[in-house]
Design a protein around this motif. Structure first.
Motif, short mmCIF file in Angstrom:
data_model
loop_
_atom_site.label_atom_id
_atom_site.label_comp_id
_atom_site.label_asym_id
_atom_site.label_seq_id
_atom_site.Cartn_x
_atom_site.Cartn_y
_atom_site.Cartn_z
N ASN A 1 3.22 -0.76 2.89
CA ASN A 1 2.44 -0.37 4.04
C ASN A 1 1.50 -1.57 4.27
N GLY B 1 -4.07 12.86 -4.72
CA GLY B 1 -3.42 11.88 -3.84
C GLY B 1 -3.33 10.52 -4.51
N GLY B 2 -2.41 9.70 -3.98
CA GLY B 2 -2.25 8.34 -4.51
C GLY B 2 -3.52 7.53 -4.29
N LYS B 3 -4.21 7.80 -3.21
CA LYS B 3 -5.45 7.08 -2.90
C LYS B 3 -6.49 7.33 -3.99
N LYS C 1 4.35 11.05 0.65
CA LYS C 1 5.33 10.44 1.55
C LYS C 1 6.73 10.96 1.24
N TYR D 1 -6.73 -0.97 -0.25
CA TYR D 1 -6.75 -1.76 -1.50
C TYR D 1 -8.01 -2.61 -1.62
N ASP E 1 2.40 0.16 -6.86
CA ASP E 1 2.22 1.31 -5.96
C ASP E 1 3.58 1.61 -5.34
N ASN F 1 3.21 -3.61 -3.93
CA ASN F 1 3.49 -2.44 -3.08
C ASN F 1 4.74 -2.74 -2.27
N ILE G 1 4.69 4.30 -3.82
CA ILE G 1 4.59 5.51 -3.00
C ILE G 1 5.72 5.64 -1.97
N TYR G 2 6.32 4.50 -1.56
CA TYR G 2 7.42 4.56 -0.59
C TYR G 2 8.79 4.36 -1.26
N TYR H 1 7.15 2.22 8.82
CA TYR H 1 6.32 1.42 9.70
C TYR H 1 7.11 0.26 10.31
N GLY I 1 -0.15 7.54 9.20
CA GLY I 1 0.73 7.15 8.11
C GLY I 1 1.27 8.35 7.37
N LEU J 1 -5.57 5.47 -7.17
CA LEU J 1 -5.91 4.05 -7.12
C LEU J 1 -7.42 3.83 -7.19
N ARG K 1 -2.39 16.80 -1.25
CA ARG K 1 -3.19 15.88 -2.04
C ARG K 1 -2.80 15.84 -3.52
N ILE K 2 -1.60 15.37 -3.76
CA ILE K 2 -1.16 15.15 -5.14
C ILE K 2 -0.63 13.72 -5.28
N TRP L 1 -2.28 -2.79 2.60
CA TRP L 1 -2.81 -1.46 2.93
C TRP L 1 -4.34 -1.54 2.91
C1 LIG Z 1 0.54 1.95 0.21
C2 LIG Z 1 -0.06 3.29 0.04
N1 LIG Z 1 -0.45 3.67 -1.18
C3 LIG Z 1 -1.00 4.86 -1.40
C4 LIG Z 1 -1.19 5.77 -0.37
C5 LIG Z 1 -1.84 7.07 -0.72
O1 LIG Z 1 -1.33 8.20 -0.16
P1 LIG Z 1 -1.87 9.63 -0.61
O2 LIG Z 1 -3.31 9.50 -0.97
O3 LIG Z 1 -1.65 10.52 0.56
O4 LIG Z 1 -1.05 10.05 -1.80
C6 LIG Z 1 -0.82 5.41 0.93
C7 LIG Z 1 -1.07 6.31 2.07
O5 LIG Z 1 -1.12 5.94 3.22
C8 LIG Z 1 -0.22 4.15 1.14
O6 LIG Z 1 0.21 3.77 2.34
#
Ligand SMILES: Cc1ncc(COP(=O)(O)O)c(C=O)c1O
Length: 400
Positions: A174, A98-100, A236, A127, A202, A170, A204-205, A324, A38, A103, A244-245, A124
């Motif tokens: 994803n 990172g976004g992960k 992304k 979650y 979220d 989202n 992110i996209y 995707y 991804g 969250l 990792r931001i 995703w």
């Molecule tokens: C829906 C969604 N949110 C958040 C993320 C977090 O990405 P990252 O931790 O690389 O910022 C991803 C990564 O695959 C994602 O698909």
């Protein structure tokens, strides 16, 4: 060894597992087409790298404030203001690894045992596991390709109840690439407005959109700001997955609670990555690079969707965003592989066959709560897309 029970509720990430398996095969010289990962396949734009190099040369290599350098938090707030017309103070923005990570901190800070979080499927992978590890209960709202992966208002109303602490939105999504309809965003808003429920948007996209315009709940109702957490990141949009931001903008109480956790876990995200992200948000020319990547993804999207839809037994939804493709392969599961005595039956089996016999790595839909589908990341070259689609077509033809 006796380990913490709290991790019994989470599974290893299937996406990362497939990616690792494909990588291992590749390292042995096997010519695998990888549709698993991804992450954008482009290099990080040079202006962003330059910002990082400058930071290293200037000795910007020490701890920063846990929540991120103030210039970066201000740049994030300025971008949100410009794009969504809502104001955040720098203190209402937390920069994470990172976004992960953003969250993860959010659900840890928000949830008590038994609190419910509404998640639209296909979802995703992380979650549901992040919610569970925080003691929460994912409440899944099922959608399918036939409705564009958009839930009905009735489904949303039924899922949101007195125990709901958050609804995750989202879009683009994803794994489906679907954009939620305005009706869905409005229904979520009307269900939660004035309650204790948070909307986790979220986004992110948000820069990878191929039809129409990106819209989040605050575009529709800015007065909801106190009930919304905007999550986004550099991975992304700027092809910066390894840096990792990620970040969250939200109500002060939530951001401060998340920061408290981050203070006691990772502290600040890497100082150099923060300067790179600041470059991504402010350096001239980055926007053009982002648009170039988006256009390339768009060409690949059209191509892969066309190629997949030409395969007997495969029906592919045309994603409005992300990178995707999420075709329905349920018909193929009723068929039998050469030498086997029974039909494939599950998407896991199809994915195994695809990797082992046809050298294509993809992720099964069941990993996203959607059995019968598979996810193909088109963050790879046209040549690889063609090669992979040829192989999927061969696999489909071999089934009886
Ligand atoms: C829906 C969604 N949110 C958040 C993320 C977090 O990405 P990252 O931790 O690389 O910022 C991803 C990564 O695959 C994602 O698909």
């Amino acid at each position: 060894m006796k380990l913490a029970k709290r991790l019994d509720v989470v599974k290893p990430s299937p996406t990362l597992a497939i990616t690792a398996k494909a990588r291992e095969m590749k390292s042995k010289g096997i010519d695998v087409v990888g549709f698993g990962a991804g992450e954008p396949d482009f290099d990080t734009p040079s202006m962003i790298k330059d910002a990082a190099k400058k930071a290293i040369d200037a000795g910007f290599t020490k701890y920063t404030p846990t929540n991120g350098i103030v210039e970066l938090r201000e740049a994030i707030a300025a971008r949100i203001q410009q794009e969504h017309r809502v104001s955040y103070k720098a203190s209402e923005v937390l920069v994470s690894c990172g976004g992960k990570h953003a969250l993860y901190n959010l659900f840890q800070a928000l949830l008590n045992d038994g609190d419910e979080v509404v998640i639209f499927t296909p979802y995703w992978v992380s979650y549901a596991d992040m919610v569970r590890v925080a003691g929460g209960v994912p409440v899944l709202v099922e959608t399918s390709m036939d409705t564009g992966f958009d839930p009905s208002p009735e489904q949303i109303r039924k899922a949101i109840g007195p125990k709901t602490r958050a609804v995750i939105v989202n879009s683009p999504s994803n794994p489906t690439g679907a954009m939620l309809s305005r009706r869905t965003l409005e229904t979520v808003i009307s269900c939660v407005k004035g309650t204790e429920t948070l909307i986790v948007s979220d986004d992110i996209y948000d820069k990878l959109v191929y039809r129409g315009k990106f819209e989040n709940v605050l575009d529709l109702d800015p007065s909801l700001q106190g009930q919304v957490a905007l999550v986004n990141g550099a991975s992304k949009t700027f092809s910066m997955t390894g840096w990792r931001i990620g970040w969250t903008a939200g109500p002060q109480a939530l951001i401060s609670a998340m920061q408290k956790l981050q203070d006691n876990s990772t502290s600040n995200p890497a100082s150099i990555s923060q300067k790179a992200a600041l470059g991504a948000l402010t350096a001239p020319g980055v926007g053009d690079e982002v648009e170039k990547m988006r256009r390339t993804f768009d060409e690949r999207r059209k191509h892969i969707v066309g190629r997949l839809n030409a395969i007997d037994g495969v029906r592919c939804f045309d994603p409005g965003g992300s990178f995707y493709a999420f075709p329905y392969v349920g018909e193929l599961l009723k068929r039998t592989a050469p030498g086997a005595s029974a039909p494939l039956g599950t998407d896991d089996k199809l994915i195994d066959l695809l990797l082992e016999k046809h050298l294509v790595a993809a992720v099964p839909g069941s990993a996203f709560g959607a059995p019968g589908y598979m996810r193909l990341s088109f963050a790879t070259s046209m040549e690889q897309i063609d090669k992979g689609c040829d192989r999927i077509a061969e696999m489909a033809k071999s089934l009886k």
